[in-house]
Design an enzyme around this catalytic site. Structure first.
Site, PDB file in Angstrom:
ATOM      1  CG  HIS B  49      -1.916  -1.208   1.327  1.00  0.00           C
ATOM      2  ND1 HIS B  49      -3.297  -1.135   0.686  1.00  0.00           N
ATOM      3  CD2 HIS B  49      -1.876  -2.402   1.613  1.00  0.00           C
ATOM      4  CE1 HIS B  49      -3.680  -2.066   0.557  1.00  0.00           C
ATOM      5  NE2 HIS B  49      -2.717  -3.006   1.544  1.00  0.00           N
ATOM      6  CB  VAL B 172       6.123 -21.492  22.040  1.00  0.00           C
ATOM      7  CG1 VAL B 172       6.249 -21.008  22.921  1.00  0.00           C
ATOM      8  CG2 VAL B 172       7.271 -20.517  20.631  1.00  0.00           C
ATOM      9  CB  ILE B 334       1.386  -7.384  11.994  1.00  0.00           C
ATOM     10  CG1 ILE B 334       1.930  -7.495  12.988  1.00  0.00           C
ATOM     11  CG2 ILE B 334       1.932  -6.832  10.948  1.00  0.00           C
ATOM     12  CD1 ILE B 334       2.891  -5.784  13.637  1.00  0.00           C
TER      13      ILE B 334
END
Lengths: 425, 473
Positions: B49, B172, B334
């Site tokens: 973008h 994890v 994000i």
């Protein structure tokens, strides 16, 4: 070294039959290009029987049928190159030569030239994406032909609980094959109210093993994150839209798709050949020649066949016609009549006929648009009826092959219509 | 004991690893999937973008604009596909025209160059397939399209060649804070690190809560897409966005960097962080909304549909900061424009790390990387030289995309190589064409099976092989 009279693209049943007949008709300077590592094309993975009843009057497996033609190719010393893929075909401007760009480990990327080219690349399967089935994208969803290759050629063991969407012939064959491999095939779902496979395959591959064929049903959802866990199958209405509330869950680890074959015509389009949107194959005339002089098309790349015997016969004609073109050139002097698919006929091959180039026996092949019982097939030009043939049943899954003698076309002026007519009371 | 342990090998984790590998640090990336780029990074709009959309003053705005400027340089140095094709935001209602001016003002405040408001006719002149309903548009010249797989792989491979380690198929399970830093229990043993960067995408909240008592919530927002054949790729040349309409948030129609046409995404908040299913309703919505922007989108040429999950936070902005636990850095929430921002996010993270430990540059840092050779993009001479050197480049495996055996072998054999069909696809495009791997998958599966020493039916499309450790150093 790179100039040939005739290049045949594809070493499957179509390409081999075309090459053998072109050689017989006097073309020695020819070459078959095959992308796989053996001749035979898709027949190599079709290890079931049922091939060759028309051509050899005996029942063969796919590899046996292919081997018979491969033997002819070798006996007649027709050159072929394997693991060689054609990247482009182009008619050179201001000449009748065709440039064929190939790639192989041996040649690298090279351009070969030919007076005539026969397109015999076959077809591919319609993938899941093109079917727009919603759901997740887990492992275990294969097109039937890919599964057939994995099982029959690579010896893979694919799954234990199988659902098949689409009743195309490969799907039906794979229903039996997976059963013989020890899997359980829960159902074959078919969107249409009729099967798209041959009757004999429904009997021999489904009925004999008690596998249900669900007509007017489709898969509406696919479940499973990494691996396929199951599918939802629903009934569809007369517009082929799923009916709410009819969804049923089928746990399975394998979903095979047999939902149509698409002639693989990327090269054809790239060459500037006109495509018939009804077949996704080239538009051809009586000589199986495309709109580009000296470029011919035959077999499943022209229109999808259901019997390899028909592929071989058609391709042999393409080979003969290519030879005639190379030896004598084109004759455009005759009258060109369009062949039109009308009531009940989805398409015809050829779609035009130049009367000067007719053979003693001429084929018009087509498929019907739906199931027709107790009807007549009619071929007409203006007021002249060239053929009228009664048929007890016509189904879209079985190609119709009409043979017309040359003299039937004498003096015709009007375009030719092929249609289905209800038989009067 | 690692200096920095990064959790998640998506585009953010891999970019961060690359950035940190410039310094004399020991860096390790852990990833629960068997490959990098297996989450949000693999299924999105693949747009860089320009940066006019984000609210001025936010991290999104700052990092998007920076990232967008860094991207062409990285694309060149690290050999991934990138093309500046420009974008338009379409307006369909005269009453909405002031919104275009607002976007233009945002662009100015955010420092985005090459943005202007144009009329509907001007837009149609640039993009003849736009519908007659378009009455105005914002044009952003610096908007670009990128290959998100290659980009993520490029960052990862660059990090690897500069000394970062990757532990794939390593999930994890718990994190213990101690005096030296952290002790991280994984399915692949215990890993100790001084600093942790949480780049776990839609799972960032779960990872965060393993050490922090302060709440964080990441909502997966599903977006469904339709991808069309290359034959449809020329329908538009710009990326075409929409202002929100009465049908809701708009969708985009864009060419991909490899020449397909992409339409989507829908936006639906869901609970399941793994639910990548497409739905009939979602795909129908994409078709209906796409038709607002572009005339006659050839939806008959769809070759596949897919879903992606955006990691949506609860602040409206990226969450990139040291958490309340010392040494535990979140790179969370994000969502878009995350892909565009990734290189800038990585620099920003590096800045946070620098406040926690001294960073010293390596002398021998390698800032270039060579990806899988895309045979199809070479000249005929280059192709012939390559075949002469390695005959496997003369064998076409994927017919639709003209991908050679040489490329597939390279994808499998290179560092951080592919172990699944999807892994090969992302590195080479084999199977990404119109037959969707119908012809090439048996060959590709056989090549993977041979490399891994397993049976062909055990080759996976994606996901983790049981009992197969995947450590890359």
């Amino acid at each position: 070294m790179n100039e040939f009279d005739l290049i045949i693209i594809g070493g499957g049943p179509a390409g081999m039959a075309a090459a053998v007949s072109a050689k017989k008709a006097g073309i020695d300077d020819l070459l078959i290009l095959e992308r796989d590592s053996v001749l035979g094309g898709i027949l190599n993975q079709c290890i079931h029987n049922g091939f060759g009843l028309h051509t050899f009057k005996e029942e063969l497996t796919g590899p046996e049928y292919a081997e018979k033609y491969a033997d002819m190719v070798r006996e007649q010393q027709i050159p072929f190159e394997l693991e060689t893929m054609v990247l482009a075909v182009e008619k050179l401007a201001g000449s009748n030569k065709k440039a064929v760009t190939v790639i192989s480990s041996m040649r690298g990327v090279q351009t070969l030239y030919a007076k005539a080219v026969i397109l015999a690349m076959g077809c591919r399967e319609r993938p899941r994406g093109a079917l727009n089935i919603p759901g997740s994208r887990p492992q275990g969803v294969y097109t039937a032909g890919t599964a057939q290759k994995l099982v029959n050629i690579e010896g893979a063991k694919l799954g234990r609980e199988v659902v098949i969407l689409g009743s195309g012939d490969i799907g039906l064959i794979m229903a039996r094959r997976m059963t013989l491999e020890g899997a359980h095939v829960a159902a074959v779902a078919e969107l249409m109210p009729y099967s798209s496979g041959l009757k004999r395959n429904i009997v021999q591959c489904l009925d004999d093993y008690g596998i249900p064929l669900l007509l007017s049903h489709t898969v509406v959802d696919i479940k499973g994150k990494d691996k396929l866990e199951g599918v939802y199958i629903a009934k569809v209405d007369e517009k082929n839209q799923p009916i709410k509330g009819t969804e049923e869950y089928y746990p399975c680890d394998t979903l095979l798709l047999s939902c149509g074959l698409i002639p693989e015509n990327e090269l054809t389009v790239g060459a500037g050949v006109e495509i018939d949107p009804r077949t996704n194959g080239a538009i051809v005339n009586e000589s199986l020649e495309t709109n580009i002089e000296g470029v011919f098309s035959c077999g499943n790349v022209l229109h999808v066949h259901d019997l390899v015997d028909f592929v071989s016969e058609e391709s042999a004609r393409a080979g003969e016609n290519a030879a005639k073109y190379i030896l004598k050139g084109s004759d455009h002097s005759g009258k060109v009549l369009a062949v039109k698919a009308e009531n009940g006929v989805r398409y015809t091959v050829p779609s035009k006929i130049n009367t000067v180039n007719l053979s003693e026996l001429n084929h018009i092949r087509f498929r019907v648009t739906g199931v027709y019982k107790n009807v007549s097939i009619v071929v007409r030009s203006g007021e002249t009826e060239l053929l009228r043939k009664r048929s007890q049943i016509l189904v879209p899954s079985e190609m119709v092959d009409l043979i017309l003698k040359k003299d039937k076309f004498d003096g015709l002026n009007d375009d030719i219509s092929v249609f289905i007519e209800e038989v009067g009371q | 004991m690692y200096d920095v342990l990064i959790i998640g090998a998506g585009v953010v984790g891999c970019a961060a690893a690359m950035e940190l590998s410039k310094y004399k640090l020991s860096v390790c990336v852990v990833e629960k999937e068997s490959d990098v780029c297996e989450g949000t990074s693999k299924a999105n709009s693949a747009i860089v973008h320009a940066g006019f959309d984000a609210k001025p003053g936010t991290l999104k705005a700052k990092l998007n604009v920076q990232g967008s400027k860094m991207m062409p340089i990285f694309a060149k140095k690290l050999d991934f596909a990138y093309k500046q094709n420009g974008a338009m935001v379409l307006c369909f209602d005269k009453a909405d025209l002031p919104k275009l001016d607002e976007l233009k003002q945002r662009a100015d405040l955010n420092g985005v160059d090459g943005v202007s408001v144009i009329t509907g006719d001007e837009a149609r002149k640039l993009e003849p397939s736009l519908t007659d309903e378009v009455c105005g548009a914002l044009l952003a010249e610096t908007s670009a399209i990128v290959c998100p797989f290659e980009m993520t792989l490029a960052f990862a491979e660059s990090a690897l060649q500069n000394g970062a380690e990757f532990k794939l198929s390593t999930k994890v399970e718990s994190i213990e804070k101690n005096d030296n830093g952290f002790s991280v229990s994984t399915t692949n043993g215990i890993l100790d690190a001084k600093i942790i960067i949480n780049a776990a995408g839609v799972y960032a909240d779960k990872i965060h809560s393993l050490v922090s008592s302060k709440p964080m919530r990441i909502t997966p927002r599903r977006g469904e897409y339709l991808l069309m054949d290359k034959a449809a790729g020329g329908v538009v040349s710009h990326t075409v966005f929409q202002l929100p309409t009465k049908m809701g948030k708009g969708i985009l129609v864009t060419p991909t960097v490899h020449g397909n046409l992409l339409a989507g995404p829908t936006a639906e908040n869901i609970d399941d962080k793994e639910d990548l299913a497409t739905t009939k309703g979602g795909l129908d919505e994409v078709k209906a909304k796409g038709a607002l922007s572009v005339k006659n989108i050839p939806f008959g040429k769809v070759i596949t549909s897919f879903s992606g999950l955006r990691a949506v936070g609860d602040t409206g902005d990226f969450i990139i900061r040291e958490s309340d636990v010392k040494g535990f850095i979140d790179a969370a929430a994000i969502e878009s424009p995350g892909l565009s921002s990734a290189p800038a996010i990585a620099e920003y993270l590096c800045g946070i790390v620098a406040k926690l430990m001294p960073l010293e540059k390596k002398e021998n840092y390698i800032d270039t990387r060579k990806g899988v050779t895309h045979f199809n993009s070479l000249s005929e001479n280059e192709q012939n030289e390559l075949i002469k050197k390695d005959p496997s480049y003369g064998k076409i495996v994927c017919r639709c995309e003209t991908i050679t055996e040489g490329e597939i072998l390279d994808a499998i054999n290179r560092p951080l190589g592919a172990t699944t069909l999807d892994g090969v696809k992302r590195r080479t495009r084999a199977g990404m064409g119109r037959c969707q791997a119908g012809f090439c998958s048996p060959t590709t599966m056989a090549l993977i099976a041979e490399k891994l020493g397993i049976k062909i039916e055990d080759v996976r499309k994606n996901g983790v092989y049981a009992e197969r450790r995947q450590d890359h150093e």
